[in-house]
Design a protein around this motif. Structure first.
Motif, short mmCIF file in Angstrom:
data_model
loop_
_atom_site.label_atom_id
_atom_site.label_comp_id
_atom_site.label_asym_id
_atom_site.label_seq_id
_atom_site.Cartn_x
_atom_site.Cartn_y
_atom_site.Cartn_z
N GLU A 344 0.83 -1.20 0.00
CA GLU A 344 0.00 0.00 0.00
C GLU A 344 0.87 1.24 0.00
N GLU A 345 1.98 1.14 0.71
CA GLU A 345 2.86 2.30 0.81
C GLU A 345 3.45 2.66 -0.55
N MET A 346 3.85 1.63 -1.30
CA MET A 346 4.48 1.95 -2.58
C MET A 346 3.47 2.05 -3.70
N GLY A 347 2.22 1.71 -3.41
CA GLY A 347 1.20 1.77 -4.45
C GLY A 347 0.70 3.17 -4.67
N GLY A 348 -0.44 3.25 -5.28
CA GLY A 348 -1.01 4.55 -5.56
C GLY A 348 -0.72 4.98 -6.98
#
Lengths: 515, 488
Positions: A344-348
């Motif tokens: 989730e942290e590296m997604g977006g």
């Protein structure tokens, strides 16, 4: 919606010989006798790859270089060429062969060594600017990416070099089931009339699943608009053909709503503005962001991502450290919720910054024909020759506007269950989901829980969320191919790719010698 | 171009997809609170006692013919409307209408958000359908009991919110016995065994939700025939009238059938009275419960609930949910392939034109269905014409007898240079192909595929397949053909 507009399927079709039976469909583990009873012919081959896209291609390429003969592998695919799906999607999303790809290219699907790289090859052909570019990127230049056409042409060359066409079997794969006594059965439906029986089963010790994206998923509001008003032309998704939108703007000025803030949105905007500049059009663009990024953001000082004017910028769709840095190690060691958090942290949504369209948007903002709205679309409605769009904004209530067309650049991927083969694996072969909800694979890309004498591997987008991030890029596919090949080498299927073999094979690649 | 496809009536939708929640009986025990039943949602909400006397009786206007005014009697304690109750009902209605057939999970989230914003929420108990069970939310004095099995849930087993309200929200298995929901009011009388609330809002102290119907035997508690009446799916809409016949199309054709304004916002208002009128007479087939899981990891974390999956299709078999073709439908039918979600597509297409899913994962079985528009013509003045029927192009297309008989739709091409003949060319839809045919025009028709260096002249009466991006020129006018379908 349109289910009711479909007549009942032709029930009169006589039961063809060699079709699946109810008991086969309902049984998790098949015996040879069951297939014989059903009249389905069985073909023996040690390694089968399902999908036939770029994922299958690089895996087979790797194994061929490791000395596996073509007779020991089969590629089961409905595609004509490995890049067919990829080329379709890049072309409709405004990256035709002459344009540069926008995603990671630190590897070459046609060259397992990665050397010489695309940029070096372009330089050798006389384009020294690209060599300079890779030398000074990303500080003094934007990241280099190859032209789409370059990638396809070099893949075509490699395809013939490794005698890929000899391994291709055309058809739809219906399911993969475990075999009692070890190995797997892969059921293929060849094109109608191509074979005397309706299905063929491939009995193999290893199966590789590389079916890529289960598909796109157009947003429900878009689907609703289409089925309700029967209008496919004014509300379009960027991943489908929508030349008519640009065509219409050539004929008369119009206002376009672009939705989304990813790579494809940047490419669509560039196309709209290129047309505007080259043909002197009066296109007005309204750009709808759901989340507006106005400054660099991230969870830590070392995990910052640049952002401005609504866009989140990143060189590629993953942080660079995914490929070989700390982040790669961190994800590899993580499990469960921890891994989900990292993803989730590296997604977006993010997009690579490029000077050309940055300049265009700056000009558009200054001259007033590019405007930004923040919010979410509530409803589309046809209004005469236009589309009326209701947008609810977070701070200014509801806005209603009419547009000549809406280009939806949000790319939702369908759930893995949407694909029949993957759904069957989940239901009948013990496959499980990873923390992100896709197919769970181990570090050697073996599908967790499916081991049965042989092994089942999977690579590509369906395995996103595994121990290695970035599986849905060229590089990710190649990493997967490498891990799978290593694992197969350990099991004695292929020969070790030591320094000697590697060097001699590389020279064969350079001389384009068929293997 | 905006010819509205007659939509499905929700009530005649595929029977197998309606969840059992809307088919089981709900009996209401008399009492002062409110029982609300919406598709997928059952709510019992406590009505706070407001001193009725505080509200002054409304002044009665003088009405003719009603005789002399009687002495105004103090009204019996009429329950006053409560803003929070109204909000809660509206919230449930919105979630129910939002389209999911199993609104339970979503209702959980929405209720949590809502409870956070309300200072003094009413007592309530709500049960909503999920993919494989029920979602329960209890607040205040709300309870959920299964007396036959001795199960009882109260908010005290849940957690306290910031404002002190006790709330329990939980996903539970549908119990195989009657489930009593109440908002705390004492239930005086047991409900009549034949009572059944299909949909709507009625006063009551408690609601008794019958167990899910077993696949084999008829359920014992609800013997009434109404239990088999299906509610329309939340998306169900009344069928629209067929679109009016199009006037002769000129390069700026009018819009298609206008939709009633605000239709989308109103349909949940219709949802409550609709079921009685729209209930089909045919009994519903038995509802299938999701199959049990085949295997589970022993030491793994509990996986999220898998959504129920449709049975794998058996090739060659008739799909169970295929309804009879509409007899009045005169639209052209064509053989194509179905995408996974049941949309008809060109057999050559790699991705569904409606939902975007890959079509190559399915075995290509040709199925006949109504042909979607095959593309559109973009004229040089920006006008667009959607290709859903055959067209006759020309200066006076309406004088052709085939136009008069309705076989072809006229498409007037106005050309100042006079280069367009009275009957110039025909556009024919053949299967999934769009053919262009010059019908002996005086000045001919020119075509240029995308990227072609120049124009090519059509041989009269020789059809040419239009490909996406192909430009066509007649007289001084040009138009381009664009298509979202196939052909790559």
């Amino acid at each position: 919606m349109s289910e009711s507009t479909i007549a009942p399927q032709q029930a009169s079709t006589p039961a063809q010989p060699g079709d699946l039976t109810d008991s086969l469909v309902a049984t998790d583990v098949w015996t040879d006798q069951m297939l014989a009873d059903a009249g389905i012919p069985v073909v023996d081959v040690p390694f089968v790859t399902v999908g036939g896209g770029i994922g299958s291609f690089v895996t087979v390429d790797y194994l061929r270089i490791c000395g596996v003969p073509t007779s020991a592998m089969r590629v089961l695919t409905p595609l004509k060429t490995p890049w067919e799906s990829y080329e379709y999607l890049t072309t409709v999303s405004q990256i035709p062969r002459g344009e540069r790809l926008r995603s990671d290219s630190s590897s070459c699907p046609d060259n397992i060594w990665g050397f010489p790289s695309y940029a070096v090859r372009e330089a050798l052909q006389g384009d020294l600017k690209q060599a300079w570019n890779v030398l000074v990127e990303p500080i003094f230049a934007n990241y280099y990416t190859p032209r789409a056409g370059h990638a396809f042409e070099s893949m075509e060359k490699e395809m013939h070099r490794i005698r890929y066409p000899e391994m291709v079997v055309t058809g739809q794969v219906r399911m993969v089931r475990r075999r009692a006594g070890g190995g797997y059965f892969t059921v293929l439906t060849p094109p109608e009339g191509a074979t005397p029986t309706r299905r063929i089963a491939y009995r193999s010790q290893w199966v590789h699943i590389a079916i890529g994206y289960p598909g796109l998923k157009f947003l429900p509001d878009l689907q609703r608009y289409r089925s309700r008003y029967g209008d496919y032309s004014r509300v379009v998704n960027a991943y489908e053909r929508h030349e008519h939108v640009y065509e219409r703007l050539h004929q008369r000025p119009g206002t376009i709503l672009v939705r989304g803030g990813g790579i494809v949105a940047s490419r669509v905007l560039q196309r709209l503005i290129d047309d505007r500049d080259q043909r002197g059009l009066q296109t007005q663009i309204v750009h709808l962001f759901r989340t507006y990024v106005d400054r660099p953001h991230g969870t830590g000082i070392l995990k910052r991502r640049k952002g401005a004017d609504g866009w989140a910028y990143q060189g590629f769709n993953y942080p660079k450290s995914v490929w070989g840095g700390q982040l790669k190690q961190q994800v590899r060691d993580s499990e469960g919720p921890e891994r989900k958090r990292l993803y989730e942290e590296m997604g977006g949504t993010n997009t690579p910054v490029r000077k050309d369209w940055q300049e265009q948007l700056r000009r558009g903002r200054a001259e007033g024909w590019y405007r930004v709205v923040i919010g979410q679309i509530d409803e589309f409605r046809p209004a005469g020759d236009l589309v009326e769009v209701t947008v609810s904004t977070p701070d200014q209530g509801r806005h209603v506007g009419t547009f000549d067309a809406v280009i939806d650049c949000t790319g939702l991927e369908a759930d893995i269950r949407e694909h029949r083969v993957l759904a069957d694996l989940l239901d009948h072969s013990n496959a499980t989901r990873n923390p992100v909800g896709r197919l769970d694979v181990g570090r050697d890309f073996e599908v967790t829980g499916t081991r049965n004498g042989g092994k089942m591997y999977a690579s590509g987008s369906a395995t996103l969320g595994g121990p290695f991030p970035g599986v849905d890029t060229f590089f990710g596919l190649q990493i997967a191919a490498q891990e799978i090949a290593d694992d197969l080498i350990r099991q004695g299927f292929a020969q070790k790719l030591g320094p000697g073999r590697s060097t001699s094979q590389w020279w064969k690649w350079v001389r384009n010698k068929q293997i | 171009m905006t010819r509205a496809t007659p939509p499905l009536a929700g009530a005649t939708g595929a029977p197998a997809t309606v969840p059992p929640f809307d088919q089981v009986a709900v009996r209401v025990a008399p009492g002062p609170d409110l029982v609300v039943r919406l598709p997928g949602v059952l709510l019992v909400v406590g009505v706070p006692d407001h001193p009725a006397a505080s509200a002054a009786p409304p002044s009665r206007p003088a009405l003719d013919g009603w005789g002399p005014a009687p002495v105004p009697a103090a009204p019996a304690a009429a329950p006053a409307g409560d803003a929070h109750v109204g909000e809660l009902v509206a919230l449930c209605r919105r979630v129910s209408a939002a389209g999911s057939r199993a609104p339970g999970t979503r209702l959980h989230e929405e209720l949590r958000d809502w409870l956070g914003t309300v200072g003094d929420p009413p007592s309530f108990a709500v049960a909503a359908a999920t993919e494989d069970g029920l979602a329960l939310v209890l607040a205040g004095d709300g309870t959920a009991e299964v007396p036959d099995l001795g199960l009882r849930l109260t908010p005290a087993q849940g957690e306290a919110l910031g404002n002190g309200t006790l709330v329990l929200d939980r996903l539970v298995t549908w119990p195989p016995a009657a489930l009593h929901l109440s908002a705390g009011a004492p239930a005086g009388v047991a409900p009549h065994p034949l009572a059944d609330l299909e949909a709507g809002i009625v006063p009551g102290a408690a609601a008794v939700l019958a167990p899910a119907p077993a696949a084999s035997a008829a359920p014992a508690p609800p013997p009434s025939g109404t239990t088999m009446v299906r509610l329309p799916s939340p998306n169900g809409r009344a069928p629209l009238p067929p679109p009016p016949p199009r006037p002769p199309a000129v390069p700026t054709p009018p819009a298609g059938a206008p939709e009633p304004a605000g239709h989308g916002h109103e349909h949940h208002e219709h949802a409550v009275p609709a079921p009685v009128a729209a209930a089909p007479a045919a009994p519903a087939p038995p509802v299938e419960l999701p199959a049990p899981k085949k295997s589970a990891l022993l030491f793994a974390q509990p996986a999220e609930a898998e959504p129920a999956r449709e049975p794998l299709p058996i090739p060659g078999a008739e799909p169970a949910s295929a309804p009879a073709p509409e007899p009045a439908d005169e639209r052209a039918r064509v053989k194509g392939i179905l995408c996974k979600n049941g949309h008809l597509n060109d057999p050559r297409a790699g991705f569904c034109a409606l939902c975007g899913i890959r079509t190559t994962q399915q075995t290509a079985v040709l199925v006949e269905g109504v042909r979607p528009p095959l593309g559109l013509l973009v004229f040089d003045d920006g006008a667009t014409v959607s290709l859903d029927v055959d067209y006759l192009l020309g200066r006076e297309p309406e004088t052709d007898e085939r136009v008069g008989s309705g076989q072809l739709r006229p498409l007037l091409v106005v050309d100042q240079t006079g280069g367009v003949s009275r009957h110039h060319a025909e556009i024919r839809l053949d299967g999934w192909d769009v053919l262009l045919l010059d019908i002996g025009s005086a000045n001919g028709t020119l075509v240029a595929p995308r990227g072609a260096p120049g124009w090519a002249s059509l041989v009269p009466h020789q059809p040419v397949r239009l490909t996406a991006g192909m430009a066509v020129r007649m007289g001084g006018r040009t138009f381009a053909f664009e298509s979202p379908h196939g052909g790559y």
